[in-house]
Design an enzyme around this catalytic site. Sequence first.
Site, PDB file in Angstrom:
ATOM      1  N   THR A   1       0.867  -1.188   0.000  1.00 19.82           N
ATOM      2  CA  THR A   1       0.000   0.000   0.000  1.00 19.82           C
ATOM      3  C   THR A   1       0.892   1.221   0.000  1.00 19.82           C
ATOM      4  O   THR A   1       2.001   1.152   0.519  1.00 19.82           O
ATOM      5  CB  THR A   1      -0.785   0.037   1.344  1.00 19.82           C
ATOM      6  OG1 THR A   1      -1.728  -1.023   1.343  1.00 19.82           O
ATOM      7  CG2 THR A   1      -1.516   1.332   1.590  1.00 19.82           C
TER       8      THR A   1
ATOM      9  N   ASP B   1      -8.073  -2.271   5.307  1.00 16.22           N
ATOM     10  CA  ASP B   1      -8.128  -1.106   6.196  1.00 16.22           C
ATOM     11  C   ASP B   1      -7.979   0.227   5.455  1.00 16.22           C
ATOM     12  O   ASP B   1      -8.423   1.268   5.938  1.00 16.22           O
ATOM     13  CB  ASP B   1      -7.004  -1.193   7.239  1.00 16.22           C
ATOM     14  CG  ASP B   1      -5.631  -1.251   6.569  1.00 16.22           C
ATOM     15  OD1 ASP B   1      -5.472  -2.009   5.579  1.00 16.22           O
ATOM     16  OD2 ASP B   1      -4.719  -0.538   7.011  1.00 16.22           O
TER      17      ASP B   1
ATOM     18  N   THR C   1      -0.048   0.247   6.958  1.00 22.29           N
ATOM     19  CA  THR C   1       0.123  -0.722   5.885  1.00 22.29           C
ATOM     20  C   THR C   1       0.270  -2.098   6.521  1.00 22.29           C
ATOM     21  O   THR C   1       0.540  -2.223   7.714  1.00 22.29           O
ATOM     22  CB  THR C   1       1.347  -0.372   5.004  1.00 22.29           C
ATOM     23  OG1 THR C   1       1.450  -1.328   3.954  1.00 22.29           O
ATOM     24  CG2 THR C   1       2.640  -0.364   5.797  1.00 22.29           C
TER      25      THR C   1
ATOM     26  N   GLY D   1      -4.528  -5.699   6.681  1.00 18.41           N
ATOM     27  CA  GLY D   1      -5.582  -4.749   6.989  1.00 18.41           C
ATOM     28  C   GLY D   1      -6.563  -5.223   8.032  1.00 18.41           C
ATOM     29  O   GLY D   1      -7.052  -4.427   8.848  1.00 18.41           O
TER      30      GLY D   1
HETATM   31  N1  ASP Z   1      -3.280  -2.702   4.303  1.00 13.49           N
HETATM   32  C1  ASP Z   1      -3.572  -3.201   2.993  1.00 13.49           C
HETATM   33  C2  ASP Z   1      -4.791  -4.072   3.069  1.00 13.49           C
HETATM   34  O1  ASP Z   1      -4.874  -4.892   3.946  1.00 13.49           O
HETATM   35  C3  ASP Z   1      -2.481  -3.961   2.358  1.00 13.49           C
HETATM   36  C4  ASP Z   1      -1.067  -3.558   2.648  1.00 13.49           C
HETATM   37  O2  ASP Z   1      -0.780  -2.499   3.135  1.00 13.49           O
HETATM   38  O3  ASP Z   1      -0.159  -4.322   2.383  1.00 13.49           O
HETATM   39  O4  ASP Z   1      -5.617  -3.974   2.197  1.00 13.49           O
END
Ligand code: ASP
Length: 337
Positions: free
Chosen positions: A196, A227, A247, A250
């Site tokens: 992210t 998230d 990040t 989530g």
């Molecule tokens: N936080 C993001 C999600 O879970 C993914 C990530 O940051 O790697 O959608």
Amino acid sequence: MQRRKFLALSSLSLSTITFSSFKSIAPIRKPIVISTWDAGIEANKAAWQILRNGGTALDAVEQGVMVTESSQNCCVGLGANPDRDGFVTLDASIMDHQFNCGSVAFLERIKHPISVARRVMEKTPHVMLVGEGAQQFAVAEGFKLEEKKLSSEAEKSYQNWLKKSEYKPIINIERTKGENAFAPNKLETGEWNHDTIGMIAMDGNGNLSGSCTTSGAGFKMRGRVGDSPIIGAGLFVDNEIGAATATGQGEDVIRICGTHLVVELMRNGLHPEEACKKAVERIIKAKGIEKSKQIQVGFIAINKQGEYGGYCLQKGFNFAVCYADDKNFLEDGKYIL
Ligand code: ASP
């Protein structure tokens, strides 16, 4: 004896006064922008151009992450890995210094979800639009509906993943050996990955804003939302206190309302780094150590003094910090496990 005690006490209180007065007059570091992972360096450059020319933090955080959305990144924007049914679905959120916020989730075929999130914030009475409705809104706002097609790298990655069709998170997979998830050995195994870009900034007027955009988790279940588009989970801004973004896995950020927690901890006086650390500890408390070892979560935060910090569960997370023409650098997140 009494006199010695008195002298010791007065020198102690003198140094306390001097220290706290020094702290309160320490110059505020602004503008400043920080963002998650190493893609943050390029994103910060675009944001910095706006900030250094007196632009707003809101414009900076939108334009900054658009750079990552446009790149053929494995995890952000339309070049990213698809869900398990082969579709790229995107989540994004944006928040300004007056608690205005907008987000989109499960959005397909739109190149810049962050800009759609901003339109939701500015042009609708709502905070969040999802799926088909979000796409309809985007098209009505003049966003181009892109072709329904995976990038060639994501296609290869998906075909490899299909061989086993296993939903198997491996922490920091994008970072091992400094590669990204499209590195050849990853394409062979089709390993699951996620990433992210979250960005938070303070402009020259001292106003804070933040943005967060992602494809979520590669090969996720269709309809899964993480998230990143959820205000208070992947992104939160309170202009009196500070801003934070997240990040990593989530689901575990949502569980503890991660970024809202970080901002509240800063309200209680914690330095951004310490606040991020406490939020990571909260995840460990909620999940237990063994399960926490299987995931990655990282938080970054800034406060109104322009102090910043980041913290994560496992080694391997980094973030980009920029506060001058010649100061745009990566910092490794400190970690707990
Ligand atoms: N936080 C993001 C999600 O879970 C993914 C990530 O940051 O790697 O959608």
